[in-house]
Design an enzyme around this catalytic site. Structure first.
Site, PDB file in Angstrom:
ATOM      1  N   HIS A 128      -7.337   9.520  -2.840  1.00 42.07           N
ATOM      2  CA  HIS A 128      -6.875   9.353  -1.459  1.00 42.07           C
ATOM      3  C   HIS A 128      -7.846   9.933  -0.419  1.00 42.07           C
ATOM      4  CE1 HIS A 128      -2.868   8.977   0.946  1.00 42.07           C
ATOM      5  NE2 HIS A 128      -3.897   8.708   1.714  1.00 42.07           N
TER       6      HIS A 128
ATOM      7  N   TYR B 247       3.065   9.983   0.698  1.00 39.61           N
ATOM      8  CA  TYR B 247       4.000   9.422   1.683  1.00 39.61           C
ATOM      9  C   TYR B 247       5.448   9.824   1.361  1.00 39.61           C
ATOM     10  CZ  TYR B 247      -0.094   6.521   2.783  1.00 39.61           C
ATOM     11  OH  TYR B 247      -1.354   6.086   3.084  1.00 39.61           O
TER      12      TYR B 247
ATOM     13  N   ASP C  53       0.837  -1.200   0.000  1.00 40.22           N
ATOM     14  CA  ASP C  53       0.000   0.000   0.000  1.00 40.22           C
ATOM     15  C   ASP C  53       0.872   1.250   0.000  1.00 40.22           C
ATOM     16  OD1 ASP C  53      -2.756   1.171   0.293  1.00 40.22           O
ATOM     17  OD2 ASP C  53      -1.639   2.194   1.870  1.00 40.22           O
TER      18      ASP C  53
ATOM     19  N   LYS D 163      -2.107   6.075  -4.603  1.00 37.58           N
ATOM     20  CA  LYS D 163      -3.261   6.976  -4.420  1.00 37.58           C
ATOM     21  C   LYS D 163      -3.007   8.352  -5.036  1.00 37.58           C
ATOM     22  CE  LYS D 163      -3.796   4.612   0.003  1.00 37.58           C
ATOM     23  NZ  LYS D 163      -2.459   4.470   0.588  1.00 37.58           N
TER      24      LYS D 163
END
Ligand code: NAP
Length: 324
Positions: free
Chosen positions: A112, A51, A46, A79
């Protein structure tokens, strides 16, 4: 080597029930974690643009594809970040993610969050007047974004879905396009069971992926992995509390994506234990009075002054996202 239980999505593609989460890490930790995880049997990863570690994941993937796994044996999710919701930005953002990862396609691409930020000003565009807040794009609707997402070429994404969307928001997407998201990735654990959303998703054939399954441990609240009842069940089963929390999500039939950057935890979190109905119910009972959501954007820094959730107790100040 066990690859764990495999689930099937509404497009008939399969995904392993346990995936590796990758949010929040120090430099190099995720590169290391992904390599360890894949060598250990994880096939579900994931990821997300926000990030800011997808280049590291890409480096790890180079080390394991094709020497450990073939690309088609992995299920890779990423995402679309909030600053790329504008239809002209959607495919560009996907291309950037694919480039960071060194991949030709994703197995799943999710919107997201149900909120748009203006493009071209960074991941968290500073609000022009309100310090500590992010500027919102109040013109681009969720339906505008979904229409662009469902047009993405199949050669680049095998499936598309959403994350952090409420029932009402999903209903609006379906009403406008007739296209049902394949996945909704949401926070779910014993303190936030999301019963209504889980039941609705089952009825619609939307697969739920549970994030922060260990309670995430970020906000200084008591750790779910140290909860007395979870510990009791873990002791009885000779398991870790994290294994019990993953098993609680697995019992409900969805996929679960615990994050760790520590080798021993990456290994142990992947080992599936099974809960009896009695143990499942005992753990479910802890959420009846202590309902806790760990991921709330209006508490983030910088905060997004937006109310994204339907539930009564979360009727907090803030805009509602533009749906259509
Ligand atoms: N769609 C979204 O908006 C969204 C939001 C949040 C998260 N996610 C995804 O879901 C993944 C998981 O959620 P999360 O990272 O918020 O939280 P989580 O997986 O519930 O918890 C991660 C925390 O638990 C610790 N941990 C891991 N294994 C453990 C164990 N066996 N015993 C005790 N502690 C353990 C980790 O530390 P160590 O790393 O030091 O082990 C980390 O501090 C994320 O990484 C991300 O991929 C998505």
């Amino acid at each position: 080597m066990s690859l764990g239980k495999i689930l099937t999505l509404s497009n008939d593609n399969t995904l392993p029930q346990i995936g590796l989460g990758t949010w929040l890490s120090k430099p190099h930790e995720v590169e290391n974690a992904v390599e360890i995880a894949v060598r250990h049997g994880y096939r579900h990863l994931d990821l997300a643009r926000v990030y800011q570690n997808q280049d590291e994941v890409g480096r790890a993937l180079k080390k394991v594809i094709p020497s450990v796994v073939k690309r088609e044996e992995l299920f890779i999710t990423s995402k679309l970040w909030n600053n790329s919701h504008q239809p002209a930005e959607v495919e560009k953002a996907l291309d950037e993610t694919l480039e960071q990862l060194g991949l030709e396609y994703l197995d799943l691409y999710l919107v997201h969050w149900a909120v748009a930020f203006p493009p071209g000003k960074g991941l968290f565009p500073p609000h022009p007047t309100k310090e500590g807040e992010v500027e919102l794009d109040t013109e681009t609707s969720l339906v505008d974004t979904w229409k662009a997402v469902i047009k993405l070429p199949k050669s680049k994404v095998r499936a598309v879905g959403v994350s952090n969307f409420t029932i009402a928001q999903i209903e609006a997407l379906i009403a406008a396009t007739g296209v049902v998201p394949i996945v909704n990735q949401v926070e779910a654990h014993p303190l936030l069971p999301q019963d209504d959303l889980v039941a609705y998703s089952k009825e619609k054939g939307i697969h739920i992926t549970a994030y922060s399954p260990l309670g995430n441990n970020l906000v200084g609240k008591p750790k779910l992995t140290e909860h007395k009842v979870v510990q009791e069940v873990a002791d009885k089963l000779g398991a870790t509390t994290a294994q019990v929390l993953v098993a609680w999500g697995a019992y409900r039939g969805y996929s679960v994506i615990p994050k760790s950057v520590q080798e021993s935890r990456i290994h142990s979190n992947f080992k599936q234990v099974e809960l009896s109905k009695e143990d499942y119910e005992k753990i479910t009972a802890i959420g009846k009075e202590n309902r806790t959501r760990f991921n709330i954007p209006i508490t983030y820094n910088p905060k997004w002054d937006i109310n994204l959730f339907d539930e009564e107790e979360e009727k907090v100040a803030g805009h509602k996202p533009k749906v259509q």
